[in-house]
Design a protein around this motif. Sequence first.
Motif, PDB file in Angstrom:
ATOM      1  N   VAL A  34       0.845  -1.199   0.000  1.00 42.42           N
ATOM      2  CA  VAL A  34       0.000   0.000   0.000  1.00 42.42           C
ATOM      3  C   VAL A  34       0.877   1.245   0.000  1.00 42.42           C
ATOM      4  O   VAL A  34       0.635   2.195  -0.753  1.00 42.42           O
ATOM      5  N   ALA A  35       1.925   1.237   0.816  1.00 46.57           N
ATOM      6  CA  ALA A  35       2.848   2.377   0.867  1.00 46.57           C
ATOM      7  C   ALA A  35       3.537   2.569  -0.491  1.00 46.57           C
ATOM      8  O   ALA A  35       3.698   3.709  -0.950  1.00 46.57           O
ATOM      9  N   GLU A  36       3.925   1.470  -1.151  1.00 50.15           N
ATOM     10  CA  GLU A  36       4.541   1.568  -2.477  1.00 50.15           C
ATOM     11  C   GLU A  36       3.560   2.156  -3.489  1.00 50.15           C
ATOM     12  O   GLU A  36       3.943   2.963  -4.325  1.00 50.15           O
ATOM     13  N   PHE A  37       2.290   1.741  -3.393  1.00 48.74           N
ATOM     14  CA  PHE A  37       1.283   2.271  -4.311  1.00 48.74           C
ATOM     15  C   PHE A  37       1.098   3.773  -4.084  1.00 48.74           C
ATOM     16  O   PHE A  37       1.046   4.553  -5.038  1.00 48.74           O
ATOM     17  N   ASN A  38       1.019   4.181  -2.831  1.00 50.46           N
ATOM     18  CA  ASN A  38       0.871   5.612  -2.525  1.00 50.46           C
ATOM     19  C   ASN A  38       2.087   6.403  -3.025  1.00 50.46           C
ATOM     20  O   ASN A  38       1.944   7.523  -3.515  1.00 50.46           O
ATOM     21  N   LYS A  39       3.263   5.815  -2.915  1.00 46.88           N
ATOM     22  CA  LYS A  39       4.475   6.468  -3.423  1.00 46.88           C
ATOM     23  C   LYS A  39       4.417   6.578  -4.950  1.00 46.88           C
ATOM     24  O   LYS A  39       4.799   7.598  -5.517  1.00 46.88           O
ATOM     25  N   LEU A  40       3.914   5.530  -5.606  1.00 50.74           N
ATOM     26  CA  LEU A  40       3.771   5.543  -7.062  1.00 50.74           C
ATOM     27  C   LEU A  40       2.860   6.684  -7.500  1.00 50.74           C
ATOM     28  O   LEU A  40       3.172   7.425  -8.427  1.00 50.74           O
ATOM     29  N   ILE A  41       1.747   6.840  -6.817  1.00 55.43           N
ATOM     30  CA  ILE A  41       0.779   7.887  -7.154  1.00 55.43           C
ATOM     31  C   ILE A  41       1.401   9.273  -6.956  1.00 55.43           C
ATOM     32  O   ILE A  41       1.135  10.194  -7.725  1.00 55.43           O
ATOM     33  N   ALA A  42       2.252   9.405  -5.935  1.00 55.29           N
ATOM     34  CA  ALA A  42       2.867  10.698  -5.631  1.00 55.29           C
ATOM     35  C   ALA A  42       4.092  11.009  -6.496  1.00 55.29           C
ATOM     36  O   ALA A  42       4.531  12.158  -6.542  1.00 55.29           O
ATOM     37  N   THR A  43       4.626  10.002  -7.190  1.00 49.27           N
ATOM     38  CA  THR A  43       5.830  10.193  -7.999  1.00 49.27           C
ATOM     39  C   THR A  43       5.459  10.725  -9.379  1.00 49.27           C
ATOM     40  O   THR A  43       4.641  10.128 -10.069  1.00 49.27           O
ATOM     41  N   PRO A  44       6.045  11.848  -9.779  1.00 50.10           N
ATOM     42  CA  PRO A  44       5.769  12.345 -11.132  1.00 50.10           C
ATOM     43  C   PRO A  44       6.210  11.314 -12.168  1.00 50.10           C
ATOM     44  O   PRO A  44       7.246  10.678 -12.010  1.00 50.10           O
ATOM     45  N   ILE A  45       5.412  11.170 -13.191  1.00 48.11           N
ATOM     46  CA  ILE A  45       5.739  10.216 -14.253  1.00 48.11           C
ATOM     47  C   ILE A  45       7.034  10.636 -14.931  1.00 48.11           C
ATOM     48  O   ILE A  45       7.846   9.813 -15.299  1.00 48.11           O
ATOM     49  N   GLY A  46       7.212  11.914 -15.131  1.00 49.36           N
ATOM     50  CA  GLY A  46       8.479  12.395 -15.672  1.00 49.36           C
ATOM     51  C   GLY A  46       8.434  12.819 -17.118  1.00 49.36           C
ATOM     52  O   GLY A  46       9.455  13.169 -17.676  1.00 49.36           O
ATOM     53  N   GLY A  47       7.301  12.767 -17.754  1.00 47.83           N
ATOM     54  CA  GLY A  47       7.198  13.216 -19.144  1.00 47.83           C
ATOM     55  C   GLY A  47       7.358  14.718 -19.217  1.00 47.83           C
ATOM     56  O   GLY A  47       6.598  15.454 -18.615  1.00 47.83           O
ATOM     57  N   ALA A  48       8.376  15.186 -19.923  1.00 49.88           N
ATOM     58  CA  ALA A  48       8.638  16.622 -20.029  1.00 49.88           C
ATOM     59  C   ALA A  48       7.797  17.211 -21.151  1.00 49.88           C
ATOM     60  O   ALA A  48       8.096  17.045 -22.317  1.00 49.88           O
ATOM     61  N   GLY A  60      10.301   9.768 -21.463  1.00 50.32           N
ATOM     62  CA  GLY A  60       9.560   8.677 -20.830  1.00 50.32           C
ATOM     63  C   GLY A  60       9.488   8.845 -19.327  1.00 50.32           C
ATOM     64  O   GLY A  60       9.954   9.843 -18.767  1.00 50.32           O
ATOM     65  N   PRO A  61       8.896   7.856 -18.668  1.00 47.65           N
ATOM     66  CA  PRO A  61       8.777   7.902 -17.211  1.00 47.65           C
ATOM     67  C   PRO A  61      10.144   7.943 -16.533  1.00 47.65           C
ATOM     68  O   PRO A  61      11.128   7.417 -17.057  1.00 47.65           O
ATOM     69  N   SER A  62      10.179   8.554 -15.366  1.00 45.58           N
ATOM     70  CA  SER A  62      11.435   8.644 -14.617  1.00 45.58           C
ATOM     71  C   SER A  62      11.859   7.251 -14.145  1.00 45.58           C
ATOM     72  O   SER A  62      11.041   6.333 -14.040  1.00 45.58           O
ATOM     73  N   GLU A  63      13.141   7.108 -13.837  1.00 47.56           N
ATOM     74  CA  GLU A  63      13.666   5.823 -13.347  1.00 47.56           C
ATOM     75  C   GLU A  63      12.983   5.422 -12.046  1.00 47.56           C
ATOM     76  O   GLU A  63      12.689   4.248 -11.833  1.00 47.56           O
ATOM     77  N   GLU A  64      12.733   6.395 -11.173  1.00 47.75           N
ATOM     78  CA  GLU A  64      12.086   6.098  -9.897  1.00 47.75           C
ATOM     79  C   GLU A  64      10.676   5.535 -10.129  1.00 47.75           C
ATOM     80  O   GLU A  64      10.278   4.561  -9.506  1.00 47.75           O
ATOM     81  N   TYR A  65       9.941   6.155 -11.040  1.00 43.47           N
ATOM     82  CA  TYR A  65       8.583   5.717 -11.347  1.00 43.47           C
ATOM     83  C   TYR A  65       8.600   4.282 -11.890  1.00 43.47           C
ATOM     84  O   TYR A  65       7.828   3.433 -11.445  1.00 43.47           O
ATOM     85  N   ILE A  66       9.513   4.002 -12.815  1.00 42.24           N
ATOM     86  CA  ILE A  66       9.618   2.659 -13.392  1.00 42.24           C
ATOM     87  C   ILE A  66       9.982   1.633 -12.320  1.00 42.24           C
ATOM     88  O   ILE A  66       9.416   0.545 -12.264  1.00 42.24           O
ATOM     89  N   LYS A  67      10.906   1.998 -11.440  1.00 41.62           N
ATOM     90  CA  LYS A  67      11.334   1.088 -10.375  1.00 41.62           C
ATOM     91  C   LYS A  67      10.162   0.731  -9.456  1.00 41.62           C
ATOM     92  O   LYS A  67       9.980  -0.428  -9.092  1.00 41.62           O
ATOM     93  N   ILE A  68       9.363   1.717  -9.099  1.00 42.48           N
ATOM     94  CA  ILE A  68       8.209   1.460  -8.229  1.00 42.48           C
ATOM     95  C   ILE A  68       7.187   0.575  -8.961  1.00 42.48           C
ATOM     96  O   ILE A  68       6.659  -0.382  -8.387  1.00 42.48           O
ATOM     97  N   MET A  69       6.919   0.888 -10.234  1.00 42.06           N
ATOM     98  CA  MET A  69       5.971   0.084 -11.011  1.00 42.06           C
ATOM     99  C   MET A  69       6.424  -1.372 -11.082  1.00 42.06           C
ATOM    100  O   MET A  69       5.624  -2.289 -10.907  1.00 42.06           O
ATOM    101  N   GLN A  70       7.690  -1.588 -11.333  1.00 42.74           N
ATOM    102  CA  GLN A  70       8.212  -2.941 -11.449  1.00 42.74           C
ATOM    103  C   GLN A  70       8.151  -3.706 -10.134  1.00 42.74           C
ATOM    104  O   GLN A  70       8.035  -4.930 -10.132  1.00 42.74           O
ATOM    105  N   SER A  71       8.183  -2.992  -9.011  1.00 45.40           N
ATOM    106  CA  SER A  71       8.113  -3.670  -7.715  1.00 45.40           C
ATOM    107  C   SER A  71       6.777  -4.391  -7.535  1.00 45.40           C
ATOM    108  O   SER A  71       6.695  -5.381  -6.818  1.00 45.40           O
TER     109      SER A  71
END
Length: 178
Positions: A34-48, A60-71
């Motif tokens: 649940v905490a990871e999901f909330n972090k995903l929602i709060a993380t900007p996707i990163g599209g400039a 594309g999406p930021s590295e942080e966003y991709i890492k959370i999604m993959q988790s």
Amino acid sequence: MLTLVGCSDSNENNSKKAAEKFVRNLYTVDAKKVAEFNKLIATPIGGAIGEGVPKGSKTGPSEEYIKIMQSFDKNIQPLMIKEGYEGIVADKFNFLIPNICAKGNYTSQVTEFILGKNVYAEKEDKVRYSYETKLKFISTDGKAEQADVTKGYIELLKENGKWKVCMYGVTVRLKLYR
């Protein structure tokens, strides 16, 4: 002949175990998830996109966003064939239960998993079952619980000698899904 029957029974038991492992991984959501999901929602996707960025340019999406999604997929991806996994990700089904839990301040557990008969009967490399999954959603403070049920189908193929999910569908949605 008896050896083949034994292998066939073992073969079907292995497919059932793979189906159950997949469903339990998909529907079990602990506080960490649940905490990871909330972090995903709060993380900007990163599209400039915007002022100062050339028209039509997009990153594309930021590295942080991709890492959370993959988790979210680390426990289900190995249990699926590539095409099945891509379908789950495209439908964002891997985020459905974490989203319900995050919105309602729940965690979820599978309390019962029931498989129907294999509709393909005699095939050795392909099975398809109807399923029913009973869930318990528990408030994060532990003071309230809510039961729910989902039904659908799950199809598995043998890939390199292992049963893997190739198709997954829901025919009866959770009541908590809005």
